[in-house]
Design a protein around this motif. Structure first.
Motif, PDB file in Angstrom:
ATOM      1  N   UNK A 700      31.237  44.832  38.285  1.00 16.82           N
ATOM      2  CA  UNK A 700      32.902  46.064  38.224  1.00 16.82           C
ATOM      3  C   UNK A 700      32.559  46.877  39.104  1.00 16.82           C
ATOM      4  N   UNK A 701      32.104  47.115  40.189  1.00 21.46           N
ATOM      5  CA  UNK A 701      32.207  47.968  41.794  1.00 21.46           C
ATOM      6  C   UNK A 701      32.736  47.069  42.300  1.00 21.46           C
ATOM      7  N   UNK A 702      32.544  45.899  42.690  1.00 22.18           N
ATOM      8  CA  UNK A 702      33.742  45.052  43.769  1.00 22.18           C
ATOM      9  C   UNK A 702      34.825  44.896  42.941  1.00 22.18           C
ATOM     10  N   UNK A 703      34.711  44.968  41.815  1.00 22.92           N
ATOM     11  CA  UNK A 703      36.632  44.663  41.839  1.00 22.92           C
ATOM     12  C   UNK A 703      37.190  46.553  42.108  1.00 22.92           C
ATOM     13  N   UNK A 745      49.046  41.855  48.837  1.00 24.14           N
ATOM     14  CA  UNK A 745      50.310  41.016  47.381  1.00 24.14           C
ATOM     15  C   UNK A 745      50.118  42.442  47.171  1.00 24.14           C
ATOM     16  N   UNK A 746      51.331  42.789  46.223  1.00 22.68           N
ATOM     17  CA  UNK A 746      51.925  43.761  45.612  1.00 22.68           C
ATOM     18  C   UNK A 746      50.462  43.737  44.445  1.00 22.68           C
ATOM     19  N   UNK A 747      50.642  45.265  43.795  1.00 21.47           N
ATOM     20  CA  UNK A 747      50.012  45.807  43.453  1.00 21.47           C
ATOM     21  C   UNK A 747      49.269  44.551  42.063  1.00 21.47           C
ATOM     22  N   UNK A 748      51.008  44.977  41.585  1.00 24.89           N
ATOM     23  CA  UNK A 748      51.560  43.823  40.173  1.00 24.89           C
ATOM     24  C   UNK A 748      50.486  42.978  40.037  1.00 24.89           C
ATOM     25  N   UNK A 753      46.837  39.089  38.781  1.00 30.64           N
ATOM     26  CA  UNK A 753      45.437  37.480  39.076  1.00 30.64           C
ATOM     27  C   UNK A 753      43.558  37.960  38.918  1.00 30.64           C
ATOM     28  N   UNK A 754      43.514  39.203  38.254  1.00 30.13           N
ATOM     29  CA  UNK A 754      42.236  40.074  38.627  1.00 30.13           C
ATOM     30  C   UNK A 754      42.455  40.052  36.894  1.00 30.13           C
TER      31      UNK A 754
END
Length: 781
Positions: A700-703, A745-748, A753-754
């Protein structure tokens, strides 16, 4: 006559004494004096139990909870006001200070009028939340009184607060049903272990606002067991605060009202409100659920005795110093208040009083055994052996359970090591027997050798000396011939002299009386020879990490890398030609947590460092603190190209605080090169907060950090390496696989992807077992 009067006065005095263990003065705050008559039965019950009731209104200017800095009353009963609050003399801050001073509070709510904001603020201090609509009440269409609420269904008929949970005593259970008219529901926070629900709403109940008839299911404040109708809060100083959702349950008309449940075939019966009100007020005002610790003793128990009367044995009680590996005896007396006197305390079924013998963390955690009862206490005892560790230790009993006052007793002692005259003689220690035997075998063997050498062979006659010299010259000529033959090139040796020694796995060059004979293995083509050597070294059936029968991965303490490198010792040519291949197929293991890994790797040549592909080492907190100094490659050695790096947690009695190193580890992973796979093996070690919880928080902290470094930092700070992960619950291992860094890439697009990663993490987090360590519940994403 005088004795009769004296006995009468003494009897009246005992009847007037309060049954509470915390005092008998009770302040009742009621806004309308005319409403006192509604609760006359409740007042008479309190008075008969020895309480001195003082009535007051919120508007009374002389009202005060403190006198000369001390609580003016032992207990406080607050009935719901019809105005905006309880006035300036009963603000939430003053009531909280009243509780902090050790006094108890019973707060009753009512759905007949809106709940003042002051009460909502007061309950928020205790992590209790009320509906935002202040007129909301609890409705149940399946558990209601058909006589008084046949249409509104707002009079709930519920069993009393029998918890039914293993290890928790029930102080609120009564026979029959309890009527709760127009009750206000509460929702308890998850963070406070001091909150407990006495009566929960059934699964079919929900909060309802009479002002809004079109309430949708999505707009409900709470439903089912989320709603607590009667809540208990016990502070760290054992002061109690109880919230009763229905003040009407204390009225006279509901103490003996005839009620009938809505279930099919139910018959009318009388409510159990009076008995429930008695038990609820008894617990709140400390007439029930009050325990205390009495005499605490500890002593030596070298004779192995288990009697509680240790004073007869002539043993010193409560010494301040012990020796390692001493047998000790511990006892503590615990009493429970029965309403009139102190009685022996008996834990609930499935529960036990525990003793911790701890330094920084417990070395022993033992269940105390109730071995004896006196007239007013139960004596809990335990005998155990002190650990092989000297230092400052504590005998620590911390008994905290719902609805029972906490008991905390600590006794600090010193544990010393053996004195010089306390060590046993060497012949008593079984581990010293081989060394003692070796000394005497050496002495006896030397004496025998000297005797044989001096007296076993007579002097040789002179006529035999000539024959001896001729034999010596013959052997010298044969040796010179053999040395000359060895100097001959290998290709000139006859093929008939080339034999294979089949008793050796890898036949090599042998020296015989006829001359050197070369093995055929080294004459094979290079490609075929390389495949044979790869087959020899690629056996991975045994490695640094093995699996127990239940599937848990643990360190293989019997594994050594030399057990796989022995073919290199067959001959020098084989060693020089295939040493790099052998290093690449061999898993190296460093099992000592005190080994200097950097020094071992630096001692190798750069070419040998680059040949190593698999490395396993045992780590504790010291190793995790050193990870941040690695730089961009493992151990800060650019020549090291690892396929697998396994970090095995040190299995000992000490805890691993992995949460302290999470952020530093993530900073390392974002830039770590020359490593394809990083594996964490729990190895049955004790991880504070659980190993799986730490793995989930790490991901979770990596993300979270990756998102911050991409879109909250200018310019974006992209990771150099991206890691995929996998947690093996059966083996208790956590694997990180290196992958290419993700592009900008764009935040959206990034969040899309995440999404799959976050969903996988959510499922893993929800499967965690509840852990009492608060750090395990800190979310990093």
């Amino acid at each position: 006559m005088r004795s009769i009067l004296y006995g009468l006065v003494l009897g009246l005095t005992s009847l007037a004494a309060a049954l509470s263990a915390a005092g008998n003065t009770l302040l009742v705050v009621i806004e309308d004096e005319a409403d006192k008559a509604k609760y006359s039965t409740f007042w008479s019950d309190l008075t008969s139990r020895g309480f001195q009731l003082t009535y007051s209104t919120p508007k009374d200017t002389s009202l005060g909870l403190f006198h000369l800095g001390e609580p003016a009353y032992s207990h406080l009963l607050l009935l719901p006001p019809k105005s905006k609050g309880f006035g300036p003399n009963l603000t939430p801050k003053l009531i909280i200070e009243f509780v902090n001073a050790g006094s108890n509070v019973l707060l009753a709510l009512s759905g007949d009028s809106s709940v003042p904001s002051a009460i909502s603020s007061l309950l928020l201090e205790l992590d209790i939340t009320l509906p935002s609509d202040r007129t909301s009440l609890v409705v149940d269409h399946f558990n209601y009184d058909t006589k008084s609420a046949s249409e509104q269904h707002d009079v709930l008929l519920l069993p009393s607060g029998s918890s039914g949970k293993k290890g928790i005593k029930d102080y609120f259970g009564v026979e029959g049903l309890v009527a709760l008219p127009r009750a206000v529901g509460q929702v308890l926070g998850n963070e406070s272990p001091l909150l407990s629900s006495i009566v929960k709403a059934p699964a079919t109940a929900y909060t309802y606002s009479p002002k809004s008839d079109d309430t949708e299911a999505d707009d409900l404040f709470a439903t089912g067991s989320q709603i607590s109708l009667v809540t208990a809060f016990q502070a760290l100083n054992n002061a109690r605060f109880t919230v009763l959702g229905s003040v009407a349950a204390l009225e006279d008309k509901w103490f003996d009202a005839s009620v009938q449940a809505a279930t099919a075939g139910a018959k009318a019966s009388k409510s159990s409100n009076r008995a429930f009100a008695e038990k609820l007020s008894a617990w709140t005002f400390k007439e029930a659920g009050v325990i205390k610790a009495g005499i605490v003793t500890h002593s030596l128990n070298e004779t192995g005795q288990k009697t509680t009367d240790i004073t007869k044995a002539g043993v010193e009680l409560n010494p301040t110093i012990y020796r390692i590996k001493n047998d000790v005896y511990y006892s503590i007396a615990i009493s429970e208040w029965s309403g009139t006197n102190w009685t022996p305390f008996t834990p609930a079924a499935g529960d036990a009083v525990q003793l911790d013998f701890s330094m920084l963390s417990p070395f022993h955690r033992l269940n105390l055994i109730p071995s004896q009862q006196t007239a007013n206490a139960t004596i809990f005892t335990q005998t155990f052996k002190l650990p092989d560790q000297h230092g400052i230790f504590n005998f620590y009993v911390n008994y905290q359970r719902p609805f029972v006052t906490s008991v905390e007793e600590k006794r600090t002692v010193t544990v010393r090591h053996f004195a010089h005259d306390e060590w046993p003689r060497s012949y008593v220690i079984s581990g010293a027997w081989p060394w003692i035997s070796g000394i005497w075998v050496t002495v006896v063997g030397w004496l025998v050798f000297v005797g044989l050498w001096l007296y076993s062979k007579p002097a040789q006659p002179k006529q035999d000396l000539k024959a001896t010299k001729s034999d010596r010259s013959t052997r010298t000529s044969a040796a010179e011939h053999n040395m000359a033959t060895m100097a001959t090139p290998l290709h000139s040796i006859s093929a008939a002299t080339q034999t294979v020694d089949k008793s050796c796995p890898l036949p090599v060059l042998h020296l015989t009386a006829e001359g050197p004979k070369e093995s055929r293995l080294l004459l094979l083509p290079t490609e075929l020879l390389t495949q044979i050597i790869e087959y020899v070294f690629e056996d991975s059936s045994i490695g640094p990490v093995t699996h127990m029968p239940n599937g848990i991965a643990v360190l293989n303490s019997s594994y050594t890398a030399s057990s796989k490198l022995w073919p290199l010792l067959a001959c020098r040519q084989l060693y020089y030609d295939h040493q790099f291949l052998a290093l690449a197929y061999t898993s190296f293991s460093i099992t000592s947590p005190f080994a200097n890994i950097d020094a071992r790797l630096i001692s190798l040549a750069p070419s040998l460092q680059s040949a190593i592909r698999s490395l396993t080492f045992v780590a504790d907190d010291r190793h995790f603190r050193m990870l941040i100094a690695w730089g961009n490659c493992p151990f800060d050695m650019p020549n090291l190209q690892l396929d697998t790096l396994a970090i095995v947690l040190l299995s000992s009695s000490r805890w691993h605080f992995l949460f302290d190193h999470t952020r530093d580890l993530i900073q390392l992973l974002r830039r770590l090169h020359n490593l394809k796979r990083l594996v964490f093996v729990r190895n049955n070690a004790s991880v504070k907060g659980s190993f799986k919880t730490w793995c989930n928080r790490l991901i979770g902290l990596i993300l979270k950090i990756d998102h911050e470094q991409r879109y909250l930092v200018d310019p974006p700070n992209l990771e150099q390496v991206w890691w995929s992960w996998e947690y093996d619950a059966k083996a208790q291992t956590f694997t990180l696989e290196a992958a290419e860094a993700r592009p900008l890439m764009g935040e959206d697009e990034y969040m899309r992807r995440s999404l799959g990663l976050m969903e996988t993490l959510r499922v893993s987090v929800e499967s965690e077992e509840w852990n009492p360590d608060p750090r395990s519940r800190v979310m990093y994403y």
